[in-house]
Design an enzyme around this catalytic site. Structure first.
Site, short mmCIF file in Angstrom:
data_model
loop_
_atom_site.label_atom_id
_atom_site.label_comp_id
_atom_site.label_asym_id
_atom_site.label_seq_id
_atom_site.Cartn_x
_atom_site.Cartn_y
_atom_site.Cartn_z
N GLU A 1 9.54 15.77 16.40
CA GLU A 1 10.30 14.86 14.14
C GLU A 1 9.33 17.08 13.78
O GLU A 1 8.18 16.37 13.19
CB GLU A 1 10.02 13.83 13.78
CG GLU A 1 10.45 13.81 12.92
CD GLU A 1 10.14 12.40 11.98
OE1 GLU A 1 8.85 12.34 12.30
OE2 GLU A 1 10.54 11.74 11.57
N GLU B 1 9.14 1.05 10.42
CA GLU B 1 10.33 2.16 10.91
C GLU B 1 10.02 3.56 10.64
O GLU B 1 8.84 3.73 10.27
CB GLU B 1 10.55 2.35 9.18
CG GLU B 1 11.96 0.36 8.87
CD GLU B 1 12.99 0.65 9.55
OE1 GLU B 1 13.19 1.56 10.55
OE2 GLU B 1 13.54 -0.15 10.02
N VAL C 1 1.14 6.49 13.32
CA VAL C 1 0.82 5.17 13.06
C VAL C 1 1.19 3.48 13.21
O VAL C 1 0.09 3.17 13.64
CB VAL C 1 0.51 5.19 12.03
CG1 VAL C 1 -0.08 4.14 10.99
CG2 VAL C 1 -0.23 6.90 11.35
N GLY C 2 2.64 3.80 13.93
CA GLY C 2 3.39 2.92 13.97
C GLY C 2 2.66 2.42 15.65
O GLY C 2 3.14 0.85 15.49
N LYS D 1 0.97 -1.05 -0.28
CA LYS D 1 0.33 0.29 -0.36
C LYS D 1 0.71 1.13 -0.03
O LYS D 1 1.72 1.90 1.42
CB LYS D 1 -0.83 0.16 0.62
CG LYS D 1 -2.08 0.99 1.04
CD LYS D 1 -2.24 2.32 2.58
CE LYS D 1 -1.96 2.62 2.76
NZ LYS D 1 -1.94 4.06 1.96
N CYS E 1 13.61 10.85 7.61
CA CYS E 1 13.49 10.05 8.87
C CYS E 1 14.99 10.56 9.27
O CYS E 1 14.88 10.56 10.44
CB CYS E 1 13.06 8.65 9.00
SG CYS E 1 13.92 7.86 7.51
N GLY F 1 7.04 4.81 8.59
CA GLY F 1 6.10 6.20 8.87
C GLY F 1 6.06 6.93 9.89
O GLY F 1 6.88 6.27 10.70
N SER F 2 4.88 7.13 10.52
CA SER F 2 5.12 8.05 11.28
C SER F 2 5.16 7.44 12.51
O SER F 2 4.42 6.26 13.34
CB SER F 2 3.90 8.97 11.58
OG SER F 2 2.62 8.44 12.28
N THR F 3 5.28 7.86 13.95
CA THR F 3 5.98 6.96 15.09
C THR F 3 4.00 6.67 15.86
O THR F 3 3.69 6.29 16.76
CB THR F 3 6.37 7.92 16.44
OG1 THR F 3 7.79 8.22 15.81
CG2 THR F 3 6.41 6.71 17.51
P1 NAD Z 1 2.06 7.99 7.76
O1 NAD Z 1 2.10 7.46 9.28
O2 NAD Z 1 0.86 8.76 8.31
O3 NAD Z 1 2.08 7.02 7.17
C1 NAD Z 1 2.90 5.63 6.54
C2 NAD Z 1 2.06 5.08 6.12
O4 NAD Z 1 1.03 4.60 6.24
C3 NAD Z 1 1.00 5.48 4.51
O5 NAD Z 1 1.04 4.85 3.71
C4 NAD Z 1 -0.42 5.79 5.34
O6 NAD Z 1 -1.54 5.63 4.63
C5 NAD Z 1 -0.48 4.28 6.22
N1 NAD Z 1 -1.43 4.14 7.17
C6 NAD Z 1 -2.06 5.38 7.87
N2 NAD Z 1 -2.88 5.67 8.58
C7 NAD Z 1 -3.50 4.03 8.86
C8 NAD Z 1 -3.34 2.80 9.49
N3 NAD Z 1 -4.50 3.58 10.43
N4 NAD Z 1 -3.12 1.27 9.58
C9 NAD Z 1 -2.05 1.39 8.60
N5 NAD Z 1 -1.58 2.11 7.87
C10 NAD Z 1 -1.85 3.83 7.59
O7 NAD Z 1 3.88 8.52 7.31
P2 NAD Z 1 3.86 9.41 6.71
O8 NAD Z 1 3.72 11.43 6.92
O9 NAD Z 1 3.06 9.29 5.24
O10 NAD Z 1 4.99 9.53 6.25
C11 NAD Z 1 6.47 10.77 7.63
C12 NAD Z 1 7.16 9.38 8.53
O11 NAD Z 1 7.85 8.16 8.29
C13 NAD Z 1 7.81 10.00 9.54
O12 NAD Z 1 7.59 10.19 11.00
C14 NAD Z 1 9.13 9.44 9.21
O13 NAD Z 1 9.85 10.20 9.67
C15 NAD Z 1 9.19 8.40 9.25
N6 NAD Z 1 9.55 7.30 7.96
C16 NAD Z 1 10.04 6.52 8.86
C17 NAD Z 1 11.39 6.04 8.32
C18 NAD Z 1 12.50 4.94 8.66
O14 NAD Z 1 13.15 3.90 7.97
N7 NAD Z 1 12.33 4.91 9.93
C19 NAD Z 1 11.29 5.79 6.59
C20 NAD Z 1 11.20 6.63 6.12
C21 NAD Z 1 9.97 7.55 6.94
#
Ligand code: NAD
Length: 457
Positions: free
Chosen positions: A359, A231, A213-214, A156, A265, A209-211
């Site tokens: 961040e 990540e 959502v993670g 996705k 990130c 993605g973001s902490t």
């Molecule tokens: P995000 O968490 O908003 O979204 C990431 C992904 O998760 C998107 O595809 C989004 O549609 C999906 N998502 C959102 N809600 C969800 C849910 N409830 N269930 C499942 N999936 C869901 O993050 P973003 O704004 O797209 O990316 C930026 C963040 O990603 C920053 O915090 C950045 O630090 C982090 N990031 C981390 C790394 C790493 O390797 N540690 C690398 C790149 C980005």
């Protein structure tokens, strides 16, 4: 729920590029079921043939670097130089893991009464959830080892940046990756992402993605004991000691945080400078920041493009508008259409300030002084995040002491390089769970099975 379409925006102009269909829950279920049906065949493809198919996929991506890079320039505003690297990284990661199926060795463990051997078995269907900041590399880091280990994958992409993922999915199919083995499913996180996490046939989620959502995703995955790699965010320290090559440290600091407009990130968004060279460092940093070329991401000379969206630009600006923040100096950015924000250096009043702790994910870097090595380490570690970091010193003992003491997964000495496909990548603390890339990533996509064969009856 019916599927809807989403207007993908070019962040350089703010204009719509194309409408992309977003899958609903029923379509997600169909994709997962197709991936599940494809498993039996894919896991039985011989190791050499699986490797050959992955090499063909890698070559197809390698031949499409210009096309993919152009798509990323228009969809994400990445500079053309970065976008070429990102597409090439997908090809490299696929090549690297194409060698893995033939090297997925088990072990033979000496035991009484028989022979004991281990196998690495695929997990099943893997969901790879990708953020908008590096749509191509993060796609590859999940997909390549997952496929090499014999899993099938549903990806996705982020709502804002689906275009390269969709194209790479087509390239996989053109290169002979069988139907159902790799599916790219654009859609909302709250719909497609959530369903991948709750679907019982998805055995692992690889999420970047973001902490925020993670952590939620981890809780949602818990009832099924679903495997999860996370990540997440970073607030990485760039620690500059007085005994370092100060000119080089200052010249490289802007690139370490403003690359990809700070939407990285691993961005070194906290600069810690030893007090005795603090003023001199800022004097050297100012012209280096002024020299950052912000503008048309398609132009070769550009160092930094726009931010991903108007909403994100407002969020980034909010950190600088904060009363507690003093702007030391800024670079320039174009006016007019597009989501521009200039490279900005701020001086927080204290390590408790929001801009020092959270961040920002934009071209904003905060600088604070420290007195000695112990204080530098304590300040670097005073964060719930721990992804990357850099240490500038000419004392090799100090370099190693500090590298061992900083709680982060990826550290560089006299360098800001964090990512190589052949070395492990991931975060400490709330920056993540598990590691990607490098020689061990296959283990994150495999179950270890132990088999005992009696030799005596
Ligand atoms: P995000 O968490 O908003 O979204 C990431 C992904 O998760 C998107 O595809 C989004 O549609 C999906 N998502 C959102 N809600 C969800 C849910 N409830 N269930 C499942 N999936 C869901 O993050 P973003 O704004 O797209 O990316 C930026 C963040 O990603 C920053 O915090 C950045 O630090 C982090 N990031 C981390 C790394 C790493 O390797 N540690 C690398 C790149 C980005």
């Amino acid at each position: 729920m019916a599927s809807t379409s989403y207007a993908v925006i070019d962040p350089t102009t703010g204009s719509p590029l194309i409408a992309v269909e977003q899958a609903d829950v029923a379509q997600t279920d169909l994709a997962v079921e197709a991936a599940h049906r494809a498993l039996d065949h894919w896991r039985r493809v011989s190791p050499a043939d699986r490797g050959r198919l992955l090499r063909g996929f890698a070559d197809a991506v390698g031949e499409a670097i210009e096309e993919l890079a152009a798509l990323e320039v228009s969809n994400a505003g990445h500079t053309i130089g970065n976008a070429r690297w990102e597409a090439g990284n997908v090809a490299d990661v696929l090549h690297y893991y194409a060698a893995a199926p033939e090297r997925a060795f088990g072990r033979q463990i000496p035991v009484a009464g028989g022979v004991d051997i281990t196998f690495q078995e695929p997990l099943g269907v893997v969901g790879v959830i990708v953020p908008w900041n590096f749509p191509m590399p993060i796609f590859g880091w999940g997909v390549a080892p997952a496929l090499a280990a014999g899993n099938t994958v549903v990806v996705k992409p982020a709502e804002l940046t689906p275009l390269t993922a969709v194209r790479i999915g087509q390239l996989a199919s053109e290169a002979g990756i069988p139907d159902g083995v790799l599916t790219v499913l654009p859609g909302k996180g709250s719909v497609v992402g959530e369903r991948l996490v709750t679907h019982p046939l998805v055995r692992k989620i690889c999420f970047t993605g973001s902490t925020a959502v993670g952590t939620r995703l981890l809780a949602t995955a818990a009832p099924q004991v679903k495997r999860v790699t996370l990540e997440l965010g970073g607030k990485s320290a760039n620690i500059i000691f007085a005994d370092s090559d100060l000119e080089q440290a200052a010249a490289s600091a802007p690139g370490a945080v403003f690359d990809n407009a700070g939407q990285d990130c691993c961005a070194r968004s906290r600069i810690l400078v030893q007090a005795s060279v603090y003023d001199r460092f800022l004097e050297l940093l100012e012209p280096a920041v002024a020299a950052v070329q912000v503008g048309d991401p398609g132009a070769q000379a550009t160092d930094m493009g726009p931010l991903i969206s108007a909403e994100h630009r407002d969020r980034v600006g909010g950190y600088v508008a904060d009363d507690a923040v003093e702007v030391a100096f800024r670079g320039t950015a174009p006016d007019g259409a597009g989501f521009w924000y200039p490279p900005t250096v701020v001086l927080p009043h204290a390590a408790s300030d929001r801009v020092w702790r959270e961040e920002v994910f934009g071209p904003v870097v905060a600088v604070l002084p420290f007195d000695d090595e112990a204080e530098a380490v304590a300040m670097a570690n005073d964060s719930e995040l721990g992804l990357s970091g850099s240490i500038w010193t000419n004392d090799v003992g100090r370099a190693l002491r500090v590298a061992r003491a900083v709680e982060a997964g990826n550290l560089s000495v006299n360098s800001h390089a964090s990512v190589r496909y052949s070395t492990p990548f991931g975060g400490y603390k709330q920056s993540g769970l598990g590691r990607e890339l490098g020689p061990d990533a296959l283990e994150a996509f495999s179950e270890i099975k132990n088999v005992f064969i009696a030799t005596e009856r």
